[in-house]
Enzyme design. Sequence first.
Site, PDB file in Angstrom:
ATOM      1  N   TYR A   1     -16.699   4.737 -12.156  1.00 21.84           N
ATOM      2  CA  TYR A   1     -16.160   3.694 -11.260  1.00 21.84           C
ATOM      3  C   TYR A   1     -16.759   2.329 -11.603  1.00 21.84           C
ATOM      4  CZ  TYR A   1     -16.027   1.235  -6.648  1.00 21.84           C
ATOM      5  OH  TYR A   1     -15.897   0.338  -5.605  1.00 21.84           O
TER       6      TYR A   1
ATOM      7  N   ASN B   1       3.563   2.172  -4.714  1.00 25.46           N
ATOM      8  CA  ASN B   1       2.438   2.649  -5.504  1.00 25.46           C
ATOM      9  C   ASN B   1       2.383   1.762  -6.750  1.00 25.46           C
ATOM     10  OD1 ASN B   1       0.663   3.939  -7.228  1.00 25.46           O
ATOM     11  ND2 ASN B   1       1.284   5.982  -6.564  1.00 25.46           N
TER      12      ASN B   1
ATOM     13  N   ASP C   1       0.870  -1.187   0.000  1.00 20.52           N
ATOM     14  CA  ASP C   1       0.000   0.000   0.000  1.00 20.52           C
ATOM     15  C   ASP C   1       0.900   1.227   0.000  1.00 20.52           C
ATOM     16  OD1 ASP C   1      -2.140   1.985   0.630  1.00 20.52           O
ATOM     17  OD2 ASP C   1      -3.313   0.215   1.153  1.00 20.52           O
TER      18      ASP C   1
ATOM     19  N   ARG D   1     -17.256   7.985   2.505  1.00 21.04           N
ATOM     20  CA  ARG D   1     -18.525   7.287   2.292  1.00 21.04           C
ATOM     21  C   ARG D   1     -19.478   7.563   3.457  1.00 21.04           C
ATOM     22  NH1 ARG D   1     -15.511   1.857   0.305  1.00 21.04           N
ATOM     23  NH2 ARG D   1     -13.977   2.759   1.722  1.00 21.04           N
TER      24      ARG D   1
ATOM     25  N   GLU E   1     -21.569  -2.035  -7.192  1.00 21.12           N
ATOM     26  CA  GLU E   1     -21.964  -0.958  -8.120  1.00 21.12           C
ATOM     27  C   GLU E   1     -21.968  -1.426  -9.567  1.00 21.12           C
ATOM     28  OE1 GLU E   1     -20.949   3.026  -7.901  1.00 21.12           O
ATOM     29  OE2 GLU E   1     -21.443   3.158  -5.803  1.00 21.12           O
TER      30      GLU E   1
ATOM     31  N   ASN F   1     -21.698  -2.651   0.437  1.00 22.78           N
ATOM     32  CA  ASN F   1     -21.616  -1.721   1.580  1.00 22.78           C
ATOM     33  C   ASN F   1     -21.168  -2.373   2.879  1.00 22.78           C
ATOM     34  OD1 ASN F   1     -23.558  -0.484  -0.530  1.00 22.78           O
ATOM     35  ND2 ASN F   1     -22.945   1.244   0.723  1.00 22.78           N
ATOM     36  N   TRP F   2     -19.894  -2.791   2.909  1.00 24.41           N
ATOM     37  CA  TRP F   2     -19.272  -3.303   4.134  1.00 24.41           C
ATOM     38  C   TRP F   2     -18.948  -2.090   5.003  1.00 24.41           C
ATOM     39  CZ3 TRP F   2     -15.030  -7.375   2.341  1.00 24.41           C
ATOM     40  CH2 TRP F   2     -15.629  -8.290   1.470  1.00 24.41           C
TER      41      TRP F   2
ATOM     42  N   ASP G   1     -27.243   7.897  -8.765  1.00 18.06           N
ATOM     43  CA  ASP G   1     -27.226   6.980  -7.624  1.00 18.06           C
ATOM     44  C   ASP G   1     -27.806   5.619  -7.987  1.00 18.06           C
ATOM     45  OD1 ASP G   1     -26.668   6.230  -5.050  1.00 18.06           O
ATOM     46  OD2 ASP G   1     -28.012   7.661  -4.085  1.00 18.06           O
TER      47      ASP G   1
HETATM   48  N1  NAD Z   1     -15.936  -1.044   1.624  1.00 14.12           N
HETATM   49  C1  NAD Z   1     -16.909  -1.407   0.802  1.00 14.12           C
HETATM   50  O1  NAD Z   1     -18.051  -1.541   1.194  1.00 14.12           O
HETATM   51  C2  NAD Z   1     -16.628  -1.731  -0.635  1.00 14.12           C
HETATM   52  C3  NAD Z   1     -17.752  -1.874  -1.460  1.00 14.12           C
HETATM   53  C4  NAD Z   1     -17.553  -2.216  -2.789  1.00 14.12           C
HETATM   54  C5  NAD Z   1     -16.282  -2.412  -3.286  1.00 14.12           C
HETATM   55  N2  NAD Z   1     -15.211  -2.275  -2.467  1.00 14.12           N
HETATM   56  C6  NAD Z   1     -13.878  -2.506  -3.066  1.00 14.12           C
HETATM   57  O2  NAD Z   1     -13.032  -3.137  -2.117  1.00 14.12           O
HETATM   58  C7  NAD Z   1     -11.699  -2.644  -2.257  1.00 14.12           C
HETATM   59  C8  NAD Z   1     -11.179  -2.106  -0.920  1.00 14.12           C
HETATM   60  O3  NAD Z   1     -12.087  -1.127  -0.433  1.00 14.12           O
HETATM   61  P1  NAD Z   1     -11.878  -0.352   0.955  1.00 14.12           P
HETATM   62  O4  NAD Z   1     -13.230  -0.016   1.436  1.00 14.12           O
HETATM   63  O5  NAD Z   1     -10.955  -1.102   1.838  1.00 14.12           O
HETATM   64  O6  NAD Z   1     -11.201   0.994   0.430  1.00 14.12           O
HETATM   65  P2  NAD Z   1      -9.926   1.799   0.986  1.00 14.12           P
HETATM   66  O7  NAD Z   1      -9.842   3.067   0.212  1.00 14.12           O
HETATM   67  O8  NAD Z   1      -9.986   1.888   2.457  1.00 14.12           O
HETATM   68  O9  NAD Z   1      -8.693   0.844   0.597  1.00 14.12           O
HETATM   69  C9  NAD Z   1      -8.038   0.878  -0.639  1.00 14.12           C
HETATM   70  C10 NAD Z   1      -6.547   0.892  -0.362  1.00 14.12           C
HETATM   71  O10 NAD Z   1      -5.862   0.810  -1.628  1.00 14.12           O
HETATM   72  C11 NAD Z   1      -4.734   1.649  -1.555  1.00 14.12           C
HETATM   73  N3  NAD Z   1      -4.326   2.033  -2.906  1.00 14.12           N
HETATM   74  C12 NAD Z   1      -5.067   2.719  -3.818  1.00 14.12           C
HETATM   75  N4  NAD Z   1      -4.334   2.937  -4.925  1.00 14.12           N
HETATM   76  C13 NAD Z   1      -3.123   2.380  -4.717  1.00 14.12           C
HETATM   77  C14 NAD Z   1      -1.945   2.298  -5.495  1.00 14.12           C
HETATM   78  N5  NAD Z   1      -1.873   2.856  -6.703  1.00 14.12           N
HETATM   79  N6  NAD Z   1      -0.881   1.641  -4.987  1.00 14.12           N
HETATM   80  C15 NAD Z   1      -0.942   1.109  -3.746  1.00 14.12           C
HETATM   81  N7  NAD Z   1      -2.022   1.153  -2.954  1.00 14.12           N
HETATM   82  C16 NAD Z   1      -3.107   1.792  -3.436  1.00 14.12           C
HETATM   83  C17 NAD Z   1      -5.196   2.849  -0.740  1.00 14.12           C
HETATM   84  O11 NAD Z   1      -4.103   3.574  -0.194  1.00 14.12           O
HETATM   85  C18 NAD Z   1      -6.081   2.197   0.303  1.00 14.12           C
HETATM   86  O12 NAD Z   1      -5.358   1.924   1.483  1.00 14.12           O
HETATM   87  C19 NAD Z   1     -11.756  -1.604  -3.375  1.00 14.12           C
HETATM   88  O13 NAD Z   1     -11.372  -2.213  -4.577  1.00 14.12           O
HETATM   89  C20 NAD Z   1     -13.211  -1.200  -3.449  1.00 14.12           C
HETATM   90  O14 NAD Z   1     -13.581  -0.776  -4.751  1.00 14.12           O
HETATM   91  C21 NAD Z   1     -15.360  -1.908  -1.155  1.00 14.12           C
HETATM   92  O1  UDX Z   2     -23.443  12.541   3.904  1.00 18.25           O
HETATM   93  C1  UDX Z   2     -23.945  11.720   3.100  1.00 18.25           C
HETATM   94  C2  UDX Z   2     -23.193  10.746   2.362  1.00 18.25           C
HETATM   95  C3  UDX Z   2     -23.852   9.875   1.514  1.00 18.25           C
HETATM   96  N1  UDX Z   2     -25.209   9.928   1.364  1.00 18.25           N
HETATM   97  C4  UDX Z   2     -25.923   8.941   0.506  1.00 18.25           C
HETATM   98  O2  UDX Z   2     -25.738   7.662   1.096  1.00 18.25           O
HETATM   99  C5  UDX Z   2     -25.741   6.620   0.101  1.00 18.25           C
HETATM  100  C6  UDX Z   2     -24.530   5.729   0.300  1.00 18.25           C
HETATM  101  O3  UDX Z   2     -23.374   6.447   0.028  1.00 18.25           O
HETATM  102  P1  UDX Z   2     -21.883   5.857   0.140  1.00 18.25           P
HETATM  103  O4  UDX Z   2     -20.973   7.027   0.177  1.00 18.25           O
HETATM  104  O5  UDX Z   2     -21.755   4.894   1.247  1.00 18.25           O
HETATM  105  O6  UDX Z   2     -21.640   5.128  -1.249  1.00 18.25           O
HETATM  106  P2  UDX Z   2     -22.519   4.184  -2.194  1.00 18.25           P
HETATM  107  O7  UDX Z   2     -23.249   3.153  -1.425  1.00 18.25           O
HETATM  108  O8  UDX Z   2     -23.364   5.059  -3.063  1.00 18.25           O
HETATM  109  O9  UDX Z   2     -21.385   3.581  -3.080  1.00 18.25           O
HETATM  110  C7  UDX Z   2     -20.401   2.718  -2.534  1.00 18.25           C
HETATM  111  O10 UDX Z   2     -20.819   1.462  -2.902  1.00 18.25           O
HETATM  112  C8  UDX Z   2     -19.955   0.385  -2.914  1.00 18.25           C
HETATM  113  C9  UDX Z   2     -18.503   0.670  -3.209  1.00 18.25           C
HETATM  114  O11 UDX Z   2     -18.104   0.242  -4.456  1.00 18.25           O
HETATM  115  C10 UDX Z   2     -18.030   2.018  -2.896  1.00 18.25           C
HETATM  116  O12 UDX Z   2     -17.517   1.979  -1.615  1.00 18.25           O
HETATM  117  C11 UDX Z   2     -19.055   3.097  -3.105  1.00 18.25           C
HETATM  118  O13 UDX Z   2     -19.152   3.302  -4.492  1.00 18.25           O
HETATM  119  C12 UDX Z   2     -25.849   7.356  -1.230  1.00 18.25           C
HETATM  120  O14 UDX Z   2     -27.202   7.374  -1.644  1.00 18.25           O
HETATM  121  C13 UDX Z   2     -25.401   8.785  -0.925  1.00 18.25           C
HETATM  122  O15 UDX Z   2     -25.980   9.749  -1.782  1.00 18.25           O
HETATM  123  C14 UDX Z   2     -25.950  10.888   2.092  1.00 18.25           C
HETATM  124  O16 UDX Z   2     -27.195  10.968   1.960  1.00 18.25           O
HETATM  125  N2  UDX Z   2     -25.287  11.739   2.919  1.00 18.25           N
END
Ligand code: NAD
Ligand code: UDX
Length: 390
Positions: free
Chosen positions: A184, A75, A48, A234, A140, A213-214, A336
């Site tokens: 995205y 990176n 990372d 988020r 998404e 949405n974890w 959305d």
């Molecule tokens: N959290 C969720 O609910 C959720 C939902 C849908 C998809 N995802 C996917 O899961 C994955 C992880 O999500 P997250 O919530 O942990 O996000 P996050 O932003 O916390 O983690 C992503 C990590 O990748 C690193 N990174 C990004 N670009 C990089 C690069 N060029 N080189 C090295 N490191 C790099 C960032 O520094 C960050 O620490 C992502 O691919 C995201 O699209 C997450």
């Molecule tokens: O302050 C806020 C922030 C967000 N929202 C709304 O809350 C909903 C959820 O927003 P989030 O920022 O958690 O993002 P989304 O659920 O839309 O997308 C996420 O989905 C799965 C992943 O791929 C990504 O982590 C992200 O794209 C959206 O409808 C957004 O418009 C608010 O109403 N108020």
Amino acid sequence: MAANARSDLDGNPIKAITICMIGAGGFIGSHLCEKLMAETQHKVLAVDVYSDKIKHLLEPETNPWSDRIQFHRINIKHDSRLEGLIKIADLTINLAAICTPADYNTRPLDTIYSNFIDALPVVKYCSENNKRLIHFSTCEVYGKTIGSFLPKDHDLRQDPAFYVLKEDVSPCIFGPIEKQRWSYACAKQLIERLVYAEGAENGLEFTIVRPFNWIGPRMDFIPGIDGPSEGVPRVLACFSNNLLRGEPLKLVDGGQSQRTFVYIKDAIEAVLLMIENPARANGHIFNVGNPNNEVTVKQLAEMMTEVYEKVSGEPSLEVPTIDVSSKEFYGEGYDDSDKRIPDMTIINRQLGWNPKTSLWDLLESTLTYQHRTYAEAIKKAMAKPVASSS
Ligand SMILES: NC(=O)c1ccc[n+]([C@@H]2O[C@H](COP(=O)([O-])OP(=O)(O)OC[C@H]3O[C@@H](n4cnc5c(N)ncnc54)[C@H](O)[C@@H]3O)[C@@H](O)[C@H]2O)c1
Ligand SMILES: O=c1ccn([C@@H]2O[C@H](COP(=O)(O)OP(=O)(O)O[C@H]3OC[C@@H](O)[C@H](O)[C@H]3O)[C@@H](O)[C@H]2O)c(=O)[nH]1
């Protein structure tokens, strides 16, 4: 050691492997590293650009797992060391991405590069070196539901065939190109197709994860405390920030969109099952979410307000939410997903996984963490004069 005696879902003993985890310093990566260190004997090469969220695992050196985790500040856009790490690992997990919606329409080029172009070498190195890949995609990729195109009062809107999202059946429905929100989702869809094609044409062993949405501790950042003041994380972190500062929660376009939220610790169990059961996970795309935890964003705001009052002991505001337009909140080009319910048939059949934690319980433990971690820092930041010249 007890961990050595663990077996997979078919009763075979689990062999310790080396995992190259890209994006290990993020929200999901930090929880996955924690789980792998505490409960398994696997080794992690953690890649990372940031390590703050895993520093408790890297130091002090006295951690019992200190010889099983190594941090590589790389990176992946431009670093020749990446291929070497993939070569010495048995499995690569790619989590690296720009994945905050506020970036999709305001930084669409960075979003597309991060989610597609930067992931290409990872897929290529895995394929060329016959290494297994677990690639993180997203819910998404489904975009909008079929039902969202029906009139508001149409009966078929109640029919699950029009809204439940199935990996092998549902179409991927995005808005027009000028709605850059979908940059995205589209980049993630294309990388999924590429990974799938590498599997079909070149025999790449892959698993694709679509998280729904974890949420949980360490998600994103609190603006002005451990992230930029003007940054928009988020929804969990946005609403946490509002609650910590005692300001109303902002409902984008009235907060009518629906989401299902799953607790990060439940979801990580699913990822561990994928890691340790390759014969059951390879070649599959898995929805990972909690269909029982569905709320509108407005309901989420109300529940978070109630939970925060309980865990902080601070009374909530008389008017706890305000409506804001998406244009004002995210800018031009936002759009959305209307509703996201994961079908669980495939993950259930292949891995027997089910989420356990209710939305109330996961918010209670998460907001307890947010309060403990940030309340003091926020108080101090808010007590400071805004623009002091001395
Ligand atoms: N959290 C969720 O609910 C959720 C939902 C849908 C998809 N995802 C996917 O899961 C994955 C992880 O999500 P997250 O919530 O942990 O996000 P996050 O932003 O916390 O983690 C992503 C990590 O990748 C690193 N990174 C990004 N670009 C990089 C690069 N060029 N080189 C090295 N490191 C790099 C960032 O520094 C960050 O620490 C992502 O691919 C995201 O699209 C997450
Ligand atoms: O302050 C806020 C922030 C967000 N929202 C709304 O809350 C909903 C959820 O927003 P989030 O920022 O958690 O993002 P989304 O659920 O839309 O997308 C996420 O989905 C799965 C992943 O791929 C990504 O982590 C992200 O794209 C959206 O409808 C957004 O418009 C608010 O109403 N108020």
